[in-house]
Design an enzyme around this catalytic site. Structure first.
Site, mmCIF file in Angstrom:
data_model
loop_
_atom_site.group_PDB
_atom_site.id
_atom_site.type_symbol
_atom_site.label_atom_id
_atom_site.label_comp_id
_atom_site.label_asym_id
_atom_site.label_seq_id
_atom_site.Cartn_x
_atom_site.Cartn_y
_atom_site.Cartn_z
ATOM 1 C CB VAL A 152 -0.977 0.026 1.201
ATOM 2 C CG1 VAL A 152 -2.027 -1.070 1.074
ATOM 3 C CG2 VAL A 152 -0.248 -0.068 2.519
ATOM 4 C CB SER A 153 0.532 4.495 -1.561
ATOM 5 O OG SER A 153 0.409 3.861 -2.809
ATOM 6 C CB THR A 154 -0.121 6.318 2.911
ATOM 7 O OG1 THR A 154 -1.466 5.840 2.941
ATOM 8 C CG2 THR A 154 0.088 7.224 1.706
#
Length: 181
Positions: A9-11
């Site tokens: 996931v990105s964050t």
């Protein structure tokens, strides 16, 4: 022959659980995950570990192609590296694998779509920020570090590297806060 899952996931505030559950259900013996942007391969230590670990006949499994990367060239390079090791790449949604020739074509197209989607998202974000600025309601991005904590740690005699290590951020973020103070 191992099935190795990779989730991303990105964050930090996003959840990996759905991806991890799907990879477990697919029978992945090993699953590596990380919370880092897929815009490039920089800082993706878990992905590097997976690539180092792959052996002939192994299969790298991701839930969606954009979990592997958002840049077409990066995705194709990753697939190429896997193939050079004699390993395969399988995407679960939609189900595509490099085990067949058609899989390569589909993955190339999906990689281009992922990159295009990323560009559209960034463009919409820029447009929204510009509109918010014109309306006078833009306040900038969410602050990720507590500035008071950084300054307190500095006053206690800690250097930028020690502060960054304690807070789990980069030294550059610490330097920016210290220079603003």
């Amino acid at each position: 022959m191992a099935r190795i899952g990779y989730a991303r996931v990105s964050t930090a505030d996003q959840d990996l659980e759905t991806q991890l559950a799907k990879l477990k259900a697919e029978g992945c013996e090993v699953i590596r995950s990380e919370k880092v942007s897929g815009g490039s391969r920089d800082g993706r230590a878990e992905l590097a570990t997976v690539l180092d670990f792959l052996r002939p006949g192994d299969e790298l499994v991701v839930t969606r192609l954009d979990r592997l990367g958002r840049d077409t060239r990066d995705v194709l390079n990753l697939i190429y590296e896997c193939e050079q090791k004699g390993a395969f790449v399988t995407v679960l949604d939609p189900h595509v694998s490099t085990r067949g020739e058609m899989g390569h074509v589909v993955l190339t197209v999906l990689g281009m779509v992922a990159q295009m989607e990323r560009r559209f998202t960034k463009e919409r974000q820029r447009d929204g920020i510009e509109q918010a600025k014109r309306a006078g309601v833009y306040r900038g991005g969410k602050r990720r570090l507590d500035r008071d904590t950084v300054l307190r740690l500095k006053q206690e005699g800690n250097g930028p590297a020690a502060i960054a290590g304690a807070l789990g951020c980069s030294r550059m973020q610490v330097y920016r806060i210290l220079s603003e103070a």
